[in-house]
Design a protein around this motif. Structure first.
Motif, PDB file in Angstrom:
ATOM      1  N   VAL A  23       0.853  -1.194   0.000  1.00 14.34           N
ATOM      2  CA  VAL A  23       0.000   0.000   0.000  1.00 14.34           C
ATOM      3  C   VAL A  23       0.884   1.237   0.000  1.00 14.34           C
ATOM      4  CG1 VAL A  23      -1.802   1.315   1.167  1.00 14.34           C
ATOM      5  CG2 VAL A  23      -1.872  -1.175   1.208  1.00 14.34           C
ATOM      6  N   HIS A  24       0.544   2.140  -0.898  1.00 11.82           N
ATOM      7  CA  HIS A  24       1.209   3.436  -0.973  1.00 11.82           C
ATOM      8  C   HIS A  24       0.234   4.497  -0.469  1.00 11.82           C
ATOM      9  CE1 HIS A  24       3.505   6.818  -2.319  1.00 11.82           C
ATOM     10  NE2 HIS A  24       2.590   7.186  -3.186  1.00 11.82           N
ATOM     11  N   TRP A  25       0.694   5.342   0.434  1.00 10.40           N
ATOM     12  CA  TRP A  25      -0.143   6.390   1.050  1.00 10.40           C
ATOM     13  C   TRP A  25       0.125   7.660   0.273  1.00 10.40           C
ATOM     14  CZ3 TRP A  25      -3.060   3.511   4.097  1.00 10.40           C
ATOM     15  CH2 TRP A  25      -2.520   2.278   4.503  1.00 10.40           C
ATOM     16  N   HIS A  26      -0.602   7.801  -0.801  1.00 13.71           N
ATOM     17  CA  HIS A  26      -0.269   8.812  -1.803  1.00 13.71           C
ATOM     18  C   HIS A  26      -0.350  10.240  -1.247  1.00 13.71           C
ATOM     19  CE1 HIS A  26      -0.270  10.279  -6.120  1.00 13.71           C
ATOM     20  NE2 HIS A  26      -0.523  11.361  -5.410  1.00 13.71           N
ATOM     21  N   GLY A  27       0.794  10.916  -1.290  1.00 14.25           N
ATOM     22  CA  GLY A  27       0.843  12.325  -0.888  1.00 14.25           C
ATOM     23  C   GLY A  27       1.263  12.550   0.550  1.00 14.25           C
ATOM     24  N   ILE A  28       1.284  11.473   1.343  1.00 15.43           N
ATOM     25  CA  ILE A  28       1.669  11.628   2.752  1.00 15.43           C
ATOM     26  C   ILE A  28       3.197  11.696   2.845  1.00 15.43           C
ATOM     27  CG2 ILE A  28       1.554  10.625   5.067  1.00 15.43           C
ATOM     28  CD1 ILE A  28      -1.197  11.287   4.150  1.00 15.43           C
ATOM     29  N   MET A  81       2.513  14.080 -13.281  1.00 17.89           N
ATOM     30  CA  MET A  81       3.780  13.612 -12.712  1.00 17.89           C
ATOM     31  C   MET A  81       3.738  13.711 -11.190  1.00 17.89           C
ATOM     32  SD  MET A  81       5.416  12.595 -15.367  1.00 17.89           S
ATOM     33  CE  MET A  81       7.003  12.266 -14.599  1.00 17.89           C
ATOM     34  N   HIS A  82       4.082  12.607 -10.561  1.00 14.50           N
ATOM     35  CA  HIS A  82       3.956  12.489  -9.107  1.00 14.50           C
ATOM     36  C   HIS A  82       5.293  12.171  -8.457  1.00 14.50           C
ATOM     37  CE1 HIS A  82       2.732  11.238  -5.174  1.00 14.50           C
ATOM     38  NE2 HIS A  82       2.893   9.960  -5.399  1.00 14.50           N
ATOM     39  N   LEU A  83       5.605  12.898  -7.389  1.00 12.94           N
ATOM     40  CA  LEU A  83       6.804  12.625  -6.596  1.00 12.94           C
ATOM     41  C   LEU A  83       6.382  12.063  -5.251  1.00 12.94           C
ATOM     42  CD1 LEU A  83       9.884  12.883  -5.989  1.00 12.94           C
ATOM     43  CD2 LEU A  83       9.433  15.258  -5.264  1.00 12.94           C
ATOM     44  N   HIS A  84       7.007  10.979  -4.844  1.00 14.18           N
ATOM     45  CA  HIS A  84       6.718  10.376  -3.547  1.00 14.18           C
ATOM     46  C   HIS A  84       7.429  11.135  -2.414  1.00 14.18           C
ATOM     47  CE1 HIS A  84       5.454   6.007  -4.757  1.00 14.18           C
ATOM     48  NE2 HIS A  84       5.096   6.853  -5.714  1.00 14.18           N
ATOM     49  N   GLY A  85       6.824  11.077  -1.244  1.00  9.07           N
ATOM     50  CA  GLY A  85       7.505  11.508  -0.021  1.00  9.07           C
ATOM     51  C   GLY A  85       7.617  13.001   0.205  1.00  9.07           C
TER      52      GLY A  85
HETATM   53 CU    CU Z   1       2.694   8.744  -4.090  1.00  9.58          CU
END
Ligand code: CU
Ligand code: C2O
Ligand code: CU
Length: 479
Positions: free
Chosen positions: A95-100, A412-416
Motif C-alpha cells: 500500500v502506498h499512502w499517496h501524498g503523505i 507527474m507524481h513525486l513520492h515523499g
Molecule cells: Cu505517491
C-alpha cells in the motif's frame, strides 16, 4: 476493520496518557511522536461491487476490505497511526499512502522501500501524517490490475480545528472499462494504449457507483473533496450555475480561487478541495459536466436541490483560507536545478476512442518501453536495483524542470514530498501552489521546487498507470 472501536480506543489511551503533551517542534514532521498510536486493520481482498447498480450484475473487484472504494480512513494530523494491511489476494501487494510525507520505509514501493506483502501475509505501516488534507491510498504492485480492479481508498487527514462549512462531501471518482455483463474487461497493459492515453474506461463512478443525484439545499456551503482514482482518465469538471472555489490542491491549502476557465482539472491521482456555495434555485437540478476530452463531454452527476432553503442568521462571507501545513519553503535563489525530459509515446495527438490511429511510430529505440525520463526507462511498479537518476543532498532546495516532449498529458507524481509549482514554460507562476502530482500538458514544461528533506529513494513517475508501467518513472535518492 472496525474503525469506531479503534478510534474510541485511541481516544481513551490519549486520555489515559494525560492531556497536553506538546509536540516538539524540533523534530522532523515524520519522526515518531509520543502520543498513543491508533491501530487500523484493512485487508486487500477480492469482492463484489454494485458499480452499475440497478438490476445489473455486481462487478467482481479487488478492494480494501473487499469494497470499492475501500474504507475512508480518517486520521488526525500529527497523530501516529499503525495500519496493518493483510493480503487476501492471490498475488503480492503493497500500500502506498499517496501524498503523505512519511518515512521512506512506509512508502509502499515493492523492492525499493519494502518487500512485497505475499498472499496470506501482512505488513504494518506506521507513520504520523504531518499534513491535514485530502489524500488517498492504493497498491504499488501490479498497479494496472490492482488499481484498475478497484483497490483504492480515500485518506482524509483532519486538522485540529474544523473548517467552517455546513457539510462535507467526498467524491472519489473512478473510471472502469466494463463489458456488457458489468465485469471488468481484460487487456490491461495493451502496448498501443500504453503509448497513448493509457487505459481510459467507459464507465465513470462516484464513490464506487454510477452517480445518482447529489442532493443539496439552497444556501448551504459544502466542502467537496475530489479525488481522481482513475488509471488514466483526466477530468475537467464544470459546475453549471455554480462558482466553485478551490481551497486545496493535493491536500495542500492554496489561496482560494476560482478554477481557470471554470473547469476543475483533475489528472489521475490528483485531489482538489472546493468550497461550493449552493446558490441555485430550490427544486432545480444543475449538471456537473466533465468535458476534458474533445467531443466526449458527458454529465457526471447533477446537483439536485430539494425545496428547502437553509436558514442562516447572517449571510455567508467568502470562504476563508484553510490553515497551512508545515511545509519547508524551498530557497529558490540557492536551489540546484535539473531538467527531466519526458519522451516517447505515439506521435499523434489522437485521443482515445473515435478510432483515431496514430500517425507516427514510437520514438527512439527503447526496446519494449514506450516512455523515458532523461533517456532511461524504469518500468513496472517498483523492484530492487532501481538506480537513482539523481542523488539529492538532504536538506537542500531543488528546482526540477519537467519537460514534456511528448504529445500526451502526464500527471507527474513525486513520492515523499509536496512540491511548489513555481513555473510553467519558463515563466514563473503567478500562484505558487503546493501539490504532489502535477499535470504537464503536451509539449509544455513545469518547474517544481522542494526541499529534499526526507531521506531515502523516492519514486517520481507519471500517474497514468500505463505510462508508469511502460517507463515513465524514475527514482530520486535523497541522502
Ligand atoms: Cu505517491
Ligand atoms: Cu499514487 Cu507512486 O503513486
Ligand atoms: Cu503519462
Amino acid at each position: 476493520m472496525n474503525m469506531d472501536s479503534s478510534f474510541a480506543m485511541s481516544r481513551r489511551s490519549v486520555l489515559l496518557a494525560g492531556a497536553g503533551i506538546a509536540l516538539t517542534t524540533a523534530t522532523a514532521p515524520w519522526a515518531a511522536g509520543t502520543a498513543a498510536v491508533r491501530e487500523i486493520r484493512i485487508a486487500a481482498a477480492p469482492g463484489q461491487a454494485p458499480l452499475v447498480g440497478g438490476s445489473r450484475p455486481q462487478t467482481d473487484v479487488l478492494g480494501y476490505d473487499g469494497k470499492v472504494p475501500g474504507p475512508t480512513l480518517r486520521l488526525r494530523q500529527g497523530e501516529p497511526v499503525r495500519i496493518i494491511v493483510e493480503n487476501k489476494l492471490d498475488q503480492d501487494t503493497t500500500v502506498h499512502w499517496h501524498g503523505i510525507r512519511l518515512p521512506n520505509a512506509m512508502d509502499g514501493v515493492p523492492g525499493l522501500t519494502q518487500p512485497p506483502i505475499k498472499p496470506g501475509e501482512s505488513f504494518t505501516y506506521e507513520f504520523t501524517p504531518p499534513d491535514a488534507g485530502t489524500f488517498w491510498y492504493h497498491p504499488h504492485a501490479n498497479s494496472l490490475q490492482q488499481l484498475g480492479r478497484g483497490l483504492a481508498g480515500a485518506l482524509i487527514i483532519e486538522a485540529p480545528e474544523p473548517f467552517a462549512v455546513d457539510r462535507e462531501i467526498l467524491w472519489m471518482i473512478g473510471d472502469w472499462r466494463l463489458k456488457p455483463d458489468a465485469q471488468i474487461a481484460g487487456g490491461f497493459g495493451n502496448s498501443m494504449e500504453a503509448a497513448m492515453s493509457g487505459r481510459v474506461g467507459n464507465t465513470v463512478t462516484i464513490n464506487g457507483a454510477l452517480p445518482a443525484d447529489e442532493l443539496v439545499h439552497a444556501g448551504e456551503r459544502i466542502r467537496l473533496r475530489l479525488i481522481n482514482s482513475a488509471l488514466a482518465r483526466i477530468m475537467a469538471l464544470r459546475f453549471e450555475g455554480h462558482r466553485p472555489l478551490i481551497v486545496a490542491i493535493d491536500g495542500q491549502p492554496c489561496d482560494p480561487h476560482e478554477p481557470e476557465g471554470d473547469r476543475v482539472l483533475l489528472g489521475p491521482a490528483m485531489r482538489i478541495d472546493v468550497v461550493l456555495d449552493m446558490s441555485g434555485e430550490p427544486g432545480r437540478r444543475y449538471r456537473v459536466i466533465d468535458d476534458f476530452y474533445d467531443d466526449l463531454a458527458y454529465t457526471l452527476v447533477h446537483l439536485a436541490y430539494d425545496d428547502k432553503t437553509m436558514a442562516r442568521a447572517s449571510p455567508l462571507e467568502t470562504a476563508g483560507n484553510l490553515p497551512r501545513n508545515p511545509l519547508p519553503q524551498p530557497d529558490l535563489a540557492a536551489a540546484e536545478r535539473h531538467e527531466l525530459a519526458l519522451r516517447g509515446g505515439m506521435m499523434s495527438g489522437a485521443m482515445m476512442g473515435g478510432g483515431g490511429m496514430m500517425s507516427g511510430g514510437m520514438m527512439g529505440g527503447m526496446g519494449g518501453a514506450a516512455w523515458s525520463i532523461n533517456g532511461t526507462s524504469m518500468t513496472g511498479d517498483g523492484h530492487a536495483d532501481m538506480l537513482p537518476l539523481l542523488t539529492l543532498k538532504l536538506g537542500r532546495s531543488y528546482v526540477l524542470t519537467l519537460r514534456n516532449e511528448t504529445a500526451w498529458w502526464h500527471p507527474m507524481h513525486l513520492h515523499g514530498h509536496s512540491f511548489l509549482v513555481v513555473g510553467r514554460n519558463g515563466t514563473s507562476s503567478p500562484r505558487r501552489e503546493w501539490s504532489d502530482t502535477v499535470l504537464v500538458p503536451p509539449k509544455e514544461s513545469v518547474d517544481i521546487a522542494f526541499v529534499a528533506d526526507n531521506p531515502g529513494d523516492w519514486m517520481l513517475h507519471c500517474h497514468v498507470t500505463d505510462h508508469q508501467m511502460a517507463g515513465l518513472m524514475t527514482v530520486l535518492r535523497i541522502a
